[in-house]
Design a protein around this motif. Structure first.
Motif, short mmCIF file in Angstrom:
data_model
loop_
_atom_site.label_atom_id
_atom_site.label_comp_id
_atom_site.label_asym_id
_atom_site.label_seq_id
_atom_site.Cartn_x
_atom_site.Cartn_y
_atom_site.Cartn_z
N GLN B 188 0.85 -1.19 0.00
CA GLN B 188 0.00 0.00 0.00
C GLN B 188 0.89 1.24 0.00
OE1 GLN B 188 -2.33 -0.34 3.52
NE2 GLN B 188 -3.22 -2.31 2.92
N ASP B 189 0.50 2.19 -0.79
CA ASP B 189 1.22 3.46 -0.76
C ASP B 189 0.42 4.49 -1.56
OD1 ASP B 189 3.18 5.38 -0.32
OD2 ASP B 189 4.77 3.90 -0.47
N ILE B 190 0.99 5.65 -1.71
CA ILE B 190 0.31 6.74 -2.40
C ILE B 190 0.51 6.60 -3.91
CG2 ILE B 190 0.14 9.25 -2.62
CD1 ILE B 190 -0.58 8.17 0.13
N LEU B 191 -0.55 6.78 -4.63
CA LEU B 191 -0.44 6.82 -6.09
C LEU B 191 0.12 8.19 -6.46
CD1 LEU B 191 -0.96 5.80 -8.94
CD2 LEU B 191 -3.34 6.54 -8.71
N LYS B 192 1.35 8.18 -6.92
CA LYS B 192 2.02 9.46 -7.13
C LYS B 192 1.87 9.97 -8.56
CE LYS B 192 5.37 8.98 -3.42
NZ LYS B 192 6.77 8.80 -3.06
N ARG B 193 1.87 9.07 -9.51
CA ARG B 193 1.73 9.50 -10.90
C ARG B 193 0.90 8.48 -11.65
NH1 ARG B 193 7.78 11.59 -12.58
NH2 ARG B 193 8.19 12.74 -10.66
N LYS B 194 0.22 8.97 -12.63
CA LYS B 194 -0.59 8.08 -13.46
C LYS B 194 -0.22 8.30 -14.92
CE LYS B 194 -4.94 7.21 -12.84
NZ LYS B 194 -6.41 7.42 -12.60
N GLY B 195 0.39 7.31 -15.48
CA GLY B 195 0.66 7.36 -16.90
C GLY B 195 -0.32 6.47 -17.63
N PRO B 196 -0.26 6.50 -18.92
CA PRO B 196 -1.19 5.67 -19.69
C PRO B 196 -0.96 4.18 -19.44
CG PRO B 196 0.47 6.67 -21.12
CD PRO B 196 0.63 7.29 -19.77
N SER B 197 0.27 3.78 -19.26
CA SER B 197 0.52 2.36 -19.07
C SER B 197 1.30 2.07 -17.80
CB SER B 197 1.31 1.81 -20.27
OG SER B 197 2.57 2.46 -20.34
N ARG B 198 1.74 3.09 -17.13
CA ARG B 198 2.50 2.87 -15.90
C ARG B 198 2.05 3.85 -14.84
NH1 ARG B 198 8.67 2.67 -16.02
NH2 ARG B 198 8.43 4.78 -16.85
N TRP B 199 1.92 3.31 -13.64
CA TRP B 199 1.59 4.17 -12.51
C TRP B 199 2.73 4.09 -11.53
CZ3 TRP B 199 -4.20 3.02 -10.91
CH2 TRP B 199 -5.03 3.37 -11.98
N ARG B 200 2.95 5.22 -10.90
CA ARG B 200 3.95 5.18 -9.84
C ARG B 200 3.23 5.14 -8.49
NH1 ARG B 200 8.74 9.54 -8.39
NH2 ARG B 200 9.50 8.41 -6.57
N VAL B 201 3.39 4.01 -7.84
CA VAL B 201 2.79 3.83 -6.51
C VAL B 201 3.93 3.73 -5.51
CG1 VAL B 201 1.32 2.42 -5.05
CG2 VAL B 201 0.82 2.63 -7.49
N GLY B 202 4.02 4.71 -4.65
CA GLY B 202 5.16 4.77 -3.75
C GLY B 202 6.40 5.08 -4.55
N GLU B 203 7.36 4.21 -4.49
CA GLU B 203 8.61 4.44 -5.20
C GLU B 203 8.73 3.54 -6.43
OE1 GLU B 203 10.53 6.92 -4.34
OE2 GLU B 203 9.10 7.31 -2.72
N LEU B 204 7.71 2.78 -6.71
CA LEU B 204 7.80 1.82 -7.81
C LEU B 204 6.91 2.22 -8.97
CD1 LEU B 204 7.68 -1.53 -5.80
CD2 LEU B 204 9.69 -0.31 -6.61
N TRP B 205 7.40 1.99 -10.15
CA TRP B 205 6.58 2.16 -11.35
C TRP B 205 5.98 0.80 -11.68
CZ3 TRP B 205 5.12 6.50 -13.72
CH2 TRP B 205 5.84 7.68 -13.42
N ILE B 206 4.70 0.75 -11.71
CA ILE B 206 3.99 -0.51 -11.94
C ILE B 206 3.24 -0.43 -13.26
CG2 ILE B 206 2.35 -2.15 -10.96
CD1 ILE B 206 4.72 -1.65 -9.13
#
Lengths: 186, 469
Positions: B188-206
């Motif tokens: 669990q962490d903060i959704l920091k960025r939202k890209g079209p195919s990748r989201w950054r949740v915490g320190e990881l790009w998923i």
């Protein structure tokens, strides 16, 4: 034995001093003999015999007389005390000749030595017997009690006491013979 | 030897012991028995002749006195002080000897079992400390962390522990990815960025794929729980993303869960207030209509009406902006002031509910509706966007510009997308990255590790100027 144990016991449980004194005077010699032939030392036997009666006072409430005489219970106490004594001392029950007071005019060295040698032999011979045989022999030949009396003290019938007595005497005879042969010059 | 012979021998023995001669005792006895009896008699004589040791009289007396002394010590009669005999029902104190295994085999077995369980579980927990997702002991580690969270006293400590675990989770995922192993885990962490195919949740790009299950409308700043599948090639694919705490949502005490959840949401919101632009923006449009109301400045921190202050506040609080405001209409400076205040206190509560609906209306209908002052607003809505991007040289100015972005945003993209659009994707082309640096200046005030302290500092900064004039 032979006194009214029931009433004496009740009086002792009530804390009457006279009852304790009477039990002591009647039972002390038997307890002393019992202890002496297991310890082999008169002073130690006296101390342990006295200790038996102190234990009697302390554990009076735990004794349920029933059909058993008080002396039988005192023998049980003495038995445990002797076991403890041997554990603590960790020594053989050898009779040591005491140092005698030479200034005593009644001192007769030959007689005393002879007496102690016979006691010494007997104590040594008794070591070849088991606990019940030893007790029967002492009660029969030292305290001169009847088989019936011994049976009552040890909680066994008269026939069993006779059988134990016979086996004990055979064992003693063999052990004494072996001891005599070991002393004979070859 | 038959019983009759035994009796004869016993009688003979008794007579011998009583002092009779051997000859007189041998009547009616066979030769063999006679030999045996003679042997016995000899021994009996020996025993009988052995002097019996007698105790000394002094020893007898001493023994008696010892017994009586002991009796006196035990002054109470035996009846009065009964023994701990079972028949009396007397119970003595507890002794470890009472727990004799022979008496209590079940106790012994239960103790042994408990010891084994405790030792083995302790060993397993220890061994699982360095385990990674996909390993056998990893569930033990997670369970242990859950237990620690449950047992931790105090919401602050619990939150600290939780954030520590969040960091560990992400580090574990990175380790698994670097090792090119496959594993699945959730964090669990903060959704920091939202890209079209990748989201950054915490320190990881998923990676977000079409098959990723999205539960709730996740927005930047939301706290999300994300289940990540680490692929052997090192990629991290989201399987499910679930919104735990909305970014702009304020939690009234009635809505908030007790204890840690309240604290958690508060801290999360505080973080967002500093970091994410999504919070600063909504406050601005709200401030626009409010200045017209000219409500007292006191309420500015507690309610959306706060923006009424700006006129009085502007000059003092935003010293850098004050220099700019002359060129820009008063509204520009006015909006900037409330932004700073709203981000701390009001914003968390307000933005959640107010953001989606009011902003479009405020930008579109309210400003025209407000006839008097609005004169400045229309000019703002158009001009600030370009000027904002240019003027932002100071870190502070971008904020007022953000207030204006909503208005172009709806027109540019779509009115419905207001929630996602706010800053990142808004006016700044399609690349999200340039949008994010804009908010980064805002955290400048201080470290985000102490959101409450930051809030207090800003409040003080805001209050003191209002009082001084």
């Amino acid at each position: 034995m032979g006194f009214n144990e029931g009433s004496l016991w009740q009086q002792a449980r009530q804390g009457e001093k006279r009852a304790f004194v009477e039990i002591y005077d009647r039972c002390y010699p038997a307890i002393f003999n019992y202890v002496f032939y297991r310890v082999g030392d008169r002073d130690q036997a006296e101390d342990l015999a006295a200790e038996v009666f102190i234990r009697m006072v302390e554990k009076l409430h735990t004794f349920q007389p029933g059909d058993r005489p008080i002396l039988a219970w005192l023998y049980t106490i003495a038995y445990h005390l002797v076991i403890d004594f041997h554990r603590k001392e960790a020594r053989a029950t050898l009779v040591e000749l005491e140092e005698n007071d030479l200034s005593d005019p009644t001192y007769q060295p030959e007689a005393q030595i002879e007496e102690r040698i016979s006691q010494y032999q007997l104590v040594r011979a008794l070591r070849f017997l088991n606990e019940v045989q030893r007790q029967v022999i002492v009660l029969k030949f030292v305290e001169r009690r009847s088989n019936c009396e011994i049976g009552s003290l040890l909680g066994k019938d008269e026939g069993a006491i006779k059988s134990i007595q016979h086996r004990a005497i055979r064992t003693l005879r063999k052990s004494l013979e072996a001891e005599e042969q070991s002393y004979e010059p070859s | 030897m038959n019983p009759a012979d035994e009796k004869a021998l016993d009688d003979c023995l008794d007579r011998l012991l009583s002092g009779e001669s051997v000859e007189s005792c041998l009547d009616g006895i066979t030769e063999q028995e006679m030999i045996y009896l003679v042997e016995l008699a000899a021994f009996a004589r020996l025993l009988a002749g052995t002097p019996v040791p007698l105790p000394s009289a002094a020893a007898v007396d001493a023994g008696r006195e010892r017994m009586l002394a002991r009796l006196r010590e035990r002054s109470h009669p035996a009846e009065v002080n009964p023994a701990p005999a079972r028949s009396n029902g007397h119970r003595r104190g507890f002794s470890w000897r009472d727990l004799n295994p022979k008496k209590f085999p079940l106790f012994q077995a239960a103790t042994a079992f408990l010891l084994i369980v405790l030792l083995s579980s302790g060993f397993a927990v220890n061994a699982s400390a360095n385990s990674l997702p996909g390993e056998a002991l990893y569930p033990v580690k997670i369970a242990w962390e859950g237990l620690r969270l449950t047992l931790t006293d105090g919401s602050g400590a619990r939150q600290q522990l939780k954030s520590q675990f969040q960091v560990e989770r992400q580090q574990e995922i990175q380790q698994v990815a670097q090792a090119h192993h496959s594993a699945e885990t959730t964090y669990q962490d903060i959704l920091k960025r939202k890209g079209p195919s990748r989201w950054r949740v915490g320190e990881l790009w998923i990676e977000i794929r079409p098959e990723t299950q999205l539960i709730g409308n996740a927005r930047v700043g939301d706290e999300v729980s994300i289940t990540v599948q680490v692929q052997p090639d090192g990629s991290m694919v989201a399987e499910t993303v679930r919104v735990i705490a909305p970014a702009a949502g304020i939690r009234t005490q009635a809505q908030a869960a007790p204890g840690s959840r309240i604290a958690l949401s508060q801290t999360v919101q505080a973080k967002r207030g500093i970091r994410s632009p999504a919070h600063t923006q909504p406050a601005a449009p709200r401030s626009n209509p409010n200045p017209q109301k000219t409500s007292p400045p006191a309420g500015s921190f507690l309610s959306p009406t706060a923006p009424t202050e700006p006129p009085s506040v502007v000059p003092s609080t935003s010293t850098p902006t004050s220099t700019q405001t002359p060129t820009q209409p008063a509204t520009a400076s006015a909006t900037s002031a409330p932004v700073s205040s709203a981000t701390e206190t009001v914003q968390p509560s307000e933005t959640g509910t107010a953001l989606p609906t009011p902003t479009p209306t405020a930008g579109a209908s309210a400003t025209p509706g407000d006839t008097g002052t609005p004169t400045s607003l229309p000019s703002q809505t158009n001009t600030p966007t370009p000027t904002a991007t240019d003027t932002p040289t100071p870190t502070y100015t971008p904020l007022p510009t953000a207030t204006d972005t909503p208005s172009p945003a709806p027109t540019a993209v779509s009115p419905s997308a207001t929630t996602d659009l706010p800053v990142p994707t808004g006016p700044q082309a399609s690349d999200p990255t340039p949008a994010l640096p804009a908010p980064t200046p805002t955290p400048a005030p201080s470290s985000p590790a102490f959101p409450l302290i930051n809030i207090l500092i800003k409040i003080l900064q805001f209050v003191t100027p209002t009082i001084s004039p």
